[in-house]
Design a protein around this motif. Sequence first.
Motif, PDB file in Angstrom:
ATOM      1  N   GLU A 195     -62.502 -52.084  59.601  1.00  0.00           N
ATOM      2  CA  GLU A 195     -62.808 -53.383  58.870  1.00  0.00           C
ATOM      3  C   GLU A 195     -64.148 -53.674  58.367  1.00  0.00           C
ATOM      4  O   GLU A 195     -65.077 -53.459  58.906  1.00  0.00           O
ATOM      5  CB  GLU A 195     -62.173 -54.508  59.794  1.00  0.00           C
ATOM      6  CG  GLU A 195     -60.999 -54.190  60.395  1.00  0.00           C
ATOM      7  CD  GLU A 195     -60.643 -55.163  61.509  1.00  0.00           C
ATOM      8  OE1 GLU A 195     -61.643 -56.100  61.884  1.00  0.00           O
ATOM      9  OE2 GLU A 195     -59.604 -55.262  61.989  1.00  0.00           O
ATOM     10  N   ALA A 196     -64.282 -53.912  57.148  1.00  0.00           N
ATOM     11  CA  ALA A 196     -65.624 -54.152  56.252  1.00  0.00           C
ATOM     12  C   ALA A 196     -66.262 -55.342  56.843  1.00  0.00           C
ATOM     13  O   ALA A 196     -65.581 -56.277  56.762  1.00  0.00           O
ATOM     14  CB  ALA A 196     -65.423 -54.164  54.904  1.00  0.00           C
ATOM     15  N   GLN A 197     -67.502 -55.193  57.131  1.00  0.00           N
ATOM     16  CA  GLN A 197     -68.375 -56.484  57.796  1.00  0.00           C
ATOM     17  C   GLN A 197     -69.448 -56.883  56.637  1.00  0.00           C
ATOM     18  O   GLN A 197     -70.182 -57.917  56.877  1.00  0.00           O
ATOM     19  CB  GLN A 197     -68.839 -56.111  59.083  1.00  0.00           C
ATOM     20  CG  GLN A 197     -67.859 -55.906  60.245  1.00  0.00           C
ATOM     21  CD  GLN A 197     -66.977 -57.181  60.409  1.00  0.00           C
ATOM     22  OE1 GLN A 197     -67.391 -58.240  60.649  1.00  0.00           O
ATOM     23  NE2 GLN A 197     -65.577 -56.940  60.247  1.00  0.00           N
ATOM     24  N   GLY A 198     -69.410 -56.156  55.774  1.00  0.00           N
ATOM     25  CA  GLY A 198     -70.721 -56.317  54.638  1.00  0.00           C
ATOM     26  C   GLY A 198     -71.765 -55.312  54.966  1.00  0.00           C
ATOM     27  O   GLY A 198     -72.050 -54.961  56.055  1.00  0.00           O
ATOM     28  N   ASP A 199     -72.814 -55.302  53.922  1.00  0.00           N
ATOM     29  CA  ASP A 199     -73.810 -54.668  54.300  1.00  0.00           C
ATOM     30  C   ASP A 199     -73.436 -53.110  54.427  1.00  0.00           C
ATOM     31  O   ASP A 199     -74.470 -52.481  55.288  1.00  0.00           O
ATOM     32  CB  ASP A 199     -74.960 -55.449  55.136  1.00  0.00           C
ATOM     33  CG  ASP A 199     -75.470 -56.742  54.715  1.00  0.00           C
ATOM     34  OD1 ASP A 199     -75.360 -56.724  53.546  1.00  0.00           O
ATOM     35  OD2 ASP A 199     -75.486 -57.509  55.481  1.00  0.00           O
ATOM     36  N   ASN A 200     -72.380 -52.640  54.039  1.00  0.00           N
ATOM     37  CA  ASN A 200     -71.899 -51.023  54.439  1.00  0.00           C
ATOM     38  C   ASN A 200     -71.657 -51.062  55.771  1.00  0.00           C
ATOM     39  O   ASN A 200     -72.131 -49.612  56.265  1.00  0.00           O
ATOM     40  CB  ASN A 200     -73.025 -50.314  53.724  1.00  0.00           C
ATOM     41  CG  ASN A 200     -72.560 -48.846  53.331  1.00  0.00           C
ATOM     42  OD1 ASN A 200     -71.282 -48.771  53.159  1.00  0.00           O
ATOM     43  ND2 ASN A 200     -73.486 -48.294  53.099  1.00  0.00           N
ATOM     44  N   VAL A 201     -71.344 -51.821  56.781  1.00  0.00           N
ATOM     45  CA  VAL A 201     -71.188 -51.679  57.850  1.00  0.00           C
ATOM     46  C   VAL A 201     -69.673 -52.110  58.259  1.00  0.00           C
ATOM     47  O   VAL A 201     -69.127 -52.959  57.745  1.00  0.00           O
ATOM     48  CB  VAL A 201     -72.047 -52.770  58.907  1.00  0.00           C
ATOM     49  CG1 VAL A 201     -71.866 -52.701  60.323  1.00  0.00           C
ATOM     50  CG2 VAL A 201     -73.549 -52.270  58.585  1.00  0.00           C
TER      51      VAL A 201
END
Length: 273
Positions: A195-201
């Motif tokens: 699950e994408a959390q933003g900032d490529n994390v």
Amino acid sequence: MLRSMFTAANTMNALQQRLDTISHNIANSNTVGFQRREASFAELLAQQVDRLPNDEAPRQTPAGVRYGNGAGLASTMLVTAQGPLVETGRALDFAFTATNQWFRVRTVDGSGAAAIGYTRAGNFSLTPMNGQLALTTSDGLFVLDETNAPIVLPANTHDVQLSPTGTLTAINANGAVVARVNLGVTAIRRPQLLEAQGDNVFTLPAVPGASEELNGGLRNQIRIKQGALEQANVDLGEELVGLMTTSRAYQLNARAISISEQMLGLINNVRSS
């Protein structure tokens, strides 16, 4: 006519979502360690009409008419293919040379609680913290070791060396080893659960078999290269072709709505006359 407008509108909505996915891939084509997404479509629920009066048309298919309702976006699949490697010569640039291996970092979940995140971006830095040096990502997140604790090195660290299996060695100005720590590396067995959390994390739900921490004897499976970075696995040519074909399909369905509207206008004029 209303059916044709609804069908075209449904398909346009799915095409818009695919355009958003392609645009996101193109925008991140220069992002270190970015993993592209690929959209797939599925036919929406269709309606079978069997009781048609005077239906005597010769056909090979079953009797009746099957009305479709357009297409919908089935899913956006994360593509975890290896991206190209670029040599940087920088000691704190690390790149995986194996697919589905990820660095572990400290992040927060949707409720704001601390959580373990995963990233392929290995452009790290040493950040001063309480008289020591913390290994962090380009966005300031702590990089974790094999025990899921933040990696902290002595303040007198002058250089770092990384083994192909993820052991980080800190060296002072005199060439003496001042610290040795194992990077936290996880093999993601079911990457579509990320699950994408933003900032490529990304984060991963607690699903049995979805991941495996490469600790102990499993560290021999790790493949990391120092002084290099993995680029985004985005093929700009392929993305631009997809952008053009999707745009054409969007225009076609928009034209279908316009024609249906014109035909409805003609019908209204005939009735009024």
